[in-house]
Design a protein around this motif. Structure first.
Motif, PDB file in Angstrom:
ATOM      1  N   ALA A   4      -6.702  -7.655  56.860  1.00  0.00           N
ATOM      2  CA  ALA A   4      -6.823  -8.975  57.653  1.00  0.00           C
ATOM      3  C   ALA A   4      -8.233  -9.324  58.144  1.00  0.00           C
ATOM      4  N   ARG A   5      -9.211  -8.232  58.048  1.00  0.00           N
ATOM      5  CA  ARG A   5     -10.416  -8.673  58.196  1.00  0.00           C
ATOM      6  C   ARG A   5     -11.096  -7.677  57.399  1.00  0.00           C
ATOM      7  N   ARG A   6     -12.549  -8.241  57.053  1.00  0.00           N
ATOM      8  CA  ARG A   6     -13.225  -7.363  56.316  1.00  0.00           C
ATOM      9  C   ARG A   6     -13.752  -6.018  56.898  1.00  0.00           C
ATOM     10  N   TRP A   7     -13.886  -6.073  58.181  1.00  0.00           N
ATOM     11  CA  TRP A   7     -14.239  -4.682  58.803  1.00  0.00           C
ATOM     12  C   TRP A   7     -13.219  -3.738  59.055  1.00  0.00           C
ATOM     13  N   GLU A   8     -11.836  -4.149  58.746  1.00  0.00           N
ATOM     14  CA  GLU A   8     -10.598  -3.189  58.975  1.00  0.00           C
ATOM     15  C   GLU A   8     -10.710  -2.167  57.711  1.00  0.00           C
ATOM     16  N   GLN A   9      -9.892  -1.022  57.889  1.00  0.00           N
ATOM     17  CA  GLN A   9      -9.473  -0.158  56.684  1.00  0.00           C
ATOM     18  C   GLN A   9      -8.602  -0.902  55.951  1.00  0.00           C
ATOM     19  N   TRP A  10      -8.699  -0.404  54.619  1.00  0.00           N
ATOM     20  CA  TRP A  10      -7.525  -0.989  53.621  1.00  0.00           C
ATOM     21  C   TRP A  10      -6.233  -0.593  53.833  1.00  0.00           C
ATOM     22  N   GLY A  11      -5.094  -1.530  53.652  1.00  0.00           N
ATOM     23  CA  GLY A  11      -3.846  -0.966  54.059  1.00  0.00           C
ATOM     24  C   GLY A  11      -3.325  -0.450  52.786  1.00  0.00           C
ATOM     25  N   PRO A  12      -2.099  -0.002  52.926  1.00  0.00           N
ATOM     26  CA  PRO A  12      -1.483   0.869  51.984  1.00  0.00           C
ATOM     27  C   PRO A  12      -1.430   0.225  50.542  1.00  0.00           C
ATOM     28  N   VAL A  13      -1.220   0.961  49.622  1.00  0.00           N
ATOM     29  CA  VAL A  13      -1.236   0.356  47.965  1.00  0.00           C
ATOM     30  C   VAL A  13       0.281  -0.502  48.044  1.00  0.00           C
ATOM     31  N   LEU A  14       0.092  -1.630  47.717  1.00  0.00           N
ATOM     32  CA  LEU A  14       1.421  -2.663  47.354  1.00  0.00           C
ATOM     33  C   LEU A  14       1.783  -2.591  45.887  1.00  0.00           C
ATOM     34  N   ARG A  15       2.778  -2.566  45.381  1.00  0.00           N
ATOM     35  CA  ARG A  15       3.102  -3.125  44.044  1.00  0.00           C
ATOM     36  C   ARG A  15       3.965  -4.343  44.043  1.00  0.00           C
ATOM     37  N   VAL A  16       3.366  -5.308  43.402  1.00  0.00           N
ATOM     38  CA  VAL A  16       4.033  -6.607  43.262  1.00  0.00           C
ATOM     39  C   VAL A  16       4.468  -6.796  41.946  1.00  0.00           C
ATOM     40  N   HIS A  17       5.702  -6.957  41.740  1.00  0.00           N
ATOM     41  CA  HIS A  17       6.311  -7.212  40.378  1.00  0.00           C
ATOM     42  C   HIS A  17       6.529  -8.786  40.152  1.00  0.00           C
ATOM     43  N   TRP A  18       5.718  -9.358  39.117  1.00  0.00           N
ATOM     44  CA  TRP A  18       5.866 -10.503  38.698  1.00  0.00           C
ATOM     45  C   TRP A  18       6.407 -10.799  37.553  1.00  0.00           C
ATOM     46  N   ALA A  19       7.149 -12.133  37.153  1.00  0.00           N
ATOM     47  CA  ALA A  19       8.008 -12.302  36.130  1.00  0.00           C
ATOM     48  C   ALA A  19       7.764 -13.905  36.032  1.00  0.00           C
ATOM     49  N   SER A  20       7.381 -14.387  34.775  1.00  0.00           N
ATOM     50  CA  SER A  20       7.280 -15.879  34.567  1.00  0.00           C
ATOM     51  C   SER A  20       8.694 -16.116  34.367  1.00  0.00           C
ATOM     52  N   VAL A  21       9.091 -17.511  34.503  1.00  0.00           N
ATOM     53  CA  VAL A  21      10.225 -18.152  34.413  1.00  0.00           C
ATOM     54  C   VAL A  21      10.899 -17.849  33.181  1.00  0.00           C
ATOM     55  N   PRO A  22      12.189 -17.328  33.001  1.00  0.00           N
ATOM     56  CA  PRO A  22      12.669 -16.929  31.946  1.00  0.00           C
ATOM     57  C   PRO A  22      12.920 -18.310  30.786  1.00  0.00           C
ATOM     58  N   TRP A  23      12.900 -18.001  29.486  1.00  0.00           N
ATOM     59  CA  TRP A  23      13.214 -19.085  28.635  1.00  0.00           C
ATOM     60  C   TRP A  23      14.603 -19.856  28.982  1.00  0.00           C
ATOM     61  N   LEU A  24      14.688 -21.060  28.799  1.00  0.00           N
ATOM     62  CA  LEU A  24      15.816 -21.754  29.267  1.00  0.00           C
ATOM     63  C   LEU A  24      16.710 -21.641  28.190  1.00  0.00           C
ATOM     64  N   THR A  25      17.755 -20.941  28.584  1.00  0.00           N
ATOM     65  CA  THR A  25      18.963 -20.583  27.615  1.00  0.00           C
ATOM     66  C   THR A  25      19.941 -22.014  27.922  1.00  0.00           C
ATOM     67  N   VAL A  26      20.682 -21.980  26.866  1.00  0.00           N
ATOM     68  CA  VAL A  26      21.824 -22.987  26.760  1.00  0.00           C
ATOM     69  C   VAL A  26      23.038 -22.453  26.237  1.00  0.00           C
ATOM     70  N   THR A  27      24.225 -22.850  26.572  1.00  0.00           N
ATOM     71  CA  THR A  27      25.737 -22.348  26.110  1.00  0.00           C
ATOM     72  C   THR A  27      26.200 -23.659  25.918  1.00  0.00           C
ATOM     73  N   ALA A  28      27.137 -23.850  24.953  1.00  0.00           N
ATOM     74  CA  ALA A  28      28.138 -24.923  24.874  1.00  0.00           C
ATOM     75  C   ALA A  28      29.528 -24.566  24.645  1.00  0.00           C
TER      76      ALA A  28
END
Length: 551
Positions: free
Chosen positions: A189-213
């Motif tokens: 939160a501040r430049r003079w603070e110690q670093w927080g724990p390691v966070l793992r953020v998973h990202w995924a772009s939107v899936p292909w738009l699928t279609v059914t009929a």
């Protein structure tokens, strides 16, 4: 006397005014002194700071902070850097901890003052979600519960300043759907603070738009003209239906049902039963596009809708009307849905009756108006051959279309209905029944135990006048036998003429053999789709029953 009294009063008044002046002057001196002392007296106030540990507000003319430190206990302290009234730690501090801040100041006249406050350092910002969805053309962004001053990537050690924002870009923009990644990082939160724990953020772009009929018909409705619904996996911003393709194509129009569903409503007769409808969608900018920016696919996509088969009852009603079955069908007095595709799924009520006065019992047993039997398949094969359609015994869309057209044109077959019955009861025999009459009966041979003739009822599917049949005997030796007047059934076995010394017992390699002159008489009466029954040992002869009862 009077004069002296007046003079005395004047003296008294003058003395009173002088005393009043002296009192006013003293008061002014006291107030001025107090103001002067207050203006020079040093005073301190601590306020929150968006970046520093705290902000010191000093009051008093010439007052300045001469020392600031963090008390760490046991008489030790950590000096603070003072810049513009802001207090900055010289060494990283843990986040979310209470610290004692000591500040000393001196006024213009050297008067000192000292204050001690307790301050809590900001907590490490929490990531709102470790699973991030990314729109096409945008970078993955992690949202935090509080502003982030800096982020450090664990893989590269790179540090980026966020400068008080709660949203931190995790990398470059993602330019295509269905991409995934994991980013490990630390924030503070501040430049003079110690670093927080390691966070793992998973990202995924939107899936292909699928279609059914799927077709929207329900129950016993007419599937041929029911709407075809195309449903996308996400709300669609732009459909571009002008670029969609449909095969087979029929007249109709597309309209929007919901934000993710479009329906095609046929405006004519629609499709034949059992039709497979293929709907094609282009890719890229000409294709459908979702609200979040995802395209349909990197390449064109097609979906299919399979319409149900028509009712067997309606199939047999039309085949009977056209003479391909040994029965007649009388339509109801009130036509109702007696024509068109609607009748295929809701057959009209009518009446079947036998076409001939004498019907063999074995043939009679094969008839069922509502179930698919060998008799039904043989009739379909005969109709396909007559209409120059692929002969496979399957009532697909082309067969239904041709049936409907033939009924409308009253295109009744002129070929008499033929039936071959073979009994393996010794002596083995073949009977030929044509157009309600027994035409001939002859001794016959069926397959030996090593290569038996298939039992059951089958349609003739190929015919030849002469052929040299080649194959391998049960003992492994090859054979090449000349045969005449051949009527294949079940693709590999046949009723044909073959020269033998005797007939009436098993001696063939699977076919039904008869004397060549008898085969020549049989051949003109049979056709593609004629029905052949091979009955097991113990079966009776083909004896026509008494005439005329309904099926």
């Amino acid at each position: 006397m009077a004069t002296s009294r007046v003079a005395h009063l004047a003296v008294r008044r003058r003395s009173s005014r002088q005393r009043a002046r002296r009192r006013w002057a003293v008061g002014v001196l006291l107030v001025g002194g107090a103001i002067l002392v207050g203006g020079f007296w040093p005073r301190l106030q601590l306020q929150a700071s968006p970046n520093a540990l705290a902000q010191v507000v000093v009051r008093g003319w010439g007052t300045r902070v001469v020392h600031a430190a963090i008390e760490e206990g046991a008489g030790s302290s950590q000096p603070l850097r003072v810049m513009g009234g802001s207090l900055w730690p010289r060494q990283p501090l843990p986040s979310g901890h209470l610290v004692r801040v000591q500040v000393e100041a001196a006024g213009l006249l050297g008067w000192p003052t000292r204050r001690v406050w307790t301050v809590r350092t900001p907590a490490v910002p929490r990531v709102v979600s470790q699973d991030v969805r990314v729109d096409v053309g945008q970078p993955p962004i992690a949202a935090f519960s509080a502003p982030v001053a800096q982020a450090r990537w664990a893989a590269t050690g790179q540090v980026r300043g966020a400068v008080g924002y709660t949203r931190v870009p995790l990398g470059p923009s993602v330019m295509s759907p269905n991409r995934r990644g994991v980013v490990a990082l630390q924030v503070r939160a501040r430049r003079w603070e110690q670093w927080g724990p390691v966070l793992r953020v998973h990202w995924a772009s939107v899936p292909w738009l699928t279609v059914t009929a799927a077709s929207r018909a329900a129950g016993q409705e007419n599937w041929s003209t029911a709407p075809i619904a195309v449903t996308f996996s996400a709300p669609v911003r732009r459909a571009n239906t002008a670029h969609w393709t449909m095969a087979p194509a029929v007249p109709g129009r597309w309209y929007r049902k919901t934000d993710r569903t479009w329906e095609f409503q046929p405006t004519g007769a629609g499709w034949a039963p059992d039709t497979t409808i293929h709907i094609g969608f282009p890719a890229g900018t000409e294709g459908p596009r979702a609200e979040d920016g995802a395209f349909l696919l990197p390449s064109a996509r097609a979906v299919s809708v399979q319409l149900p088969q028509g009712m067997t009852l309606r199939l047999q009603e039309w085949l009977a009307q056209l003479g391909y079955l040994p029965v007649r069908w009388l339509p109801p007095a009130v036509p109702g849905r007696s024509s068109g595709w609607a009748s295929v799924y809701q057959p009209p009520t009518g009446q079947f009756s036998w076409r001939y006065a004498q019907i063999p019992a074995a043939l009679r047993a094969l008839w069922n108006p509502t179930y698919w039997t060998a008799m039904t398949q043989a009739a379909v094969i005969a109709f396909q051959h007559a209409q120059h359609l692929p002969v496979n015994g399957i009532p697909g869309p082309a067969v239904w279309t041709a049936l409907q057209r033939a009924v409308a044109d009253h295109a009744v077959t002129t070929t008499p209905y033929a039936y071959v019955y073979v009994s393996e009861t010794l002596p083995e025999r073949l009977w030929l029944w044509v157009g309600g009459h027994l035409v001939l009966s002859t001794l016959a041979n069926t397959g030996i135990p090593q290569t038996p003739t298939l039992l059951g009822s089958y349609a003739v599917d190929e015919r030849q006048v002469f052929q040299v049949m080649r194959g391998t005997n049960p003992n492994g030796t090859p054979y090449a036998d000349p045969v005449h007047w051949i009527n294949y059934f079940d693709k590999s076995q046949a009723v044909h003429g073959f020269l033998r010394a005797h007939y009436g017992y098993p001696q063939s390699l699977g076919c039904v053999e008869v004397p060549i002159p008898m085969a020549q008489q049989i051949y003109p009466h049979l056709y593609i789709g004629a029905l052949v029954t091979v009955a097991p040992p113990g079966s009776g002869p083909l004896v026509p029953p008494a005439s005329g009862s309904r099926p």
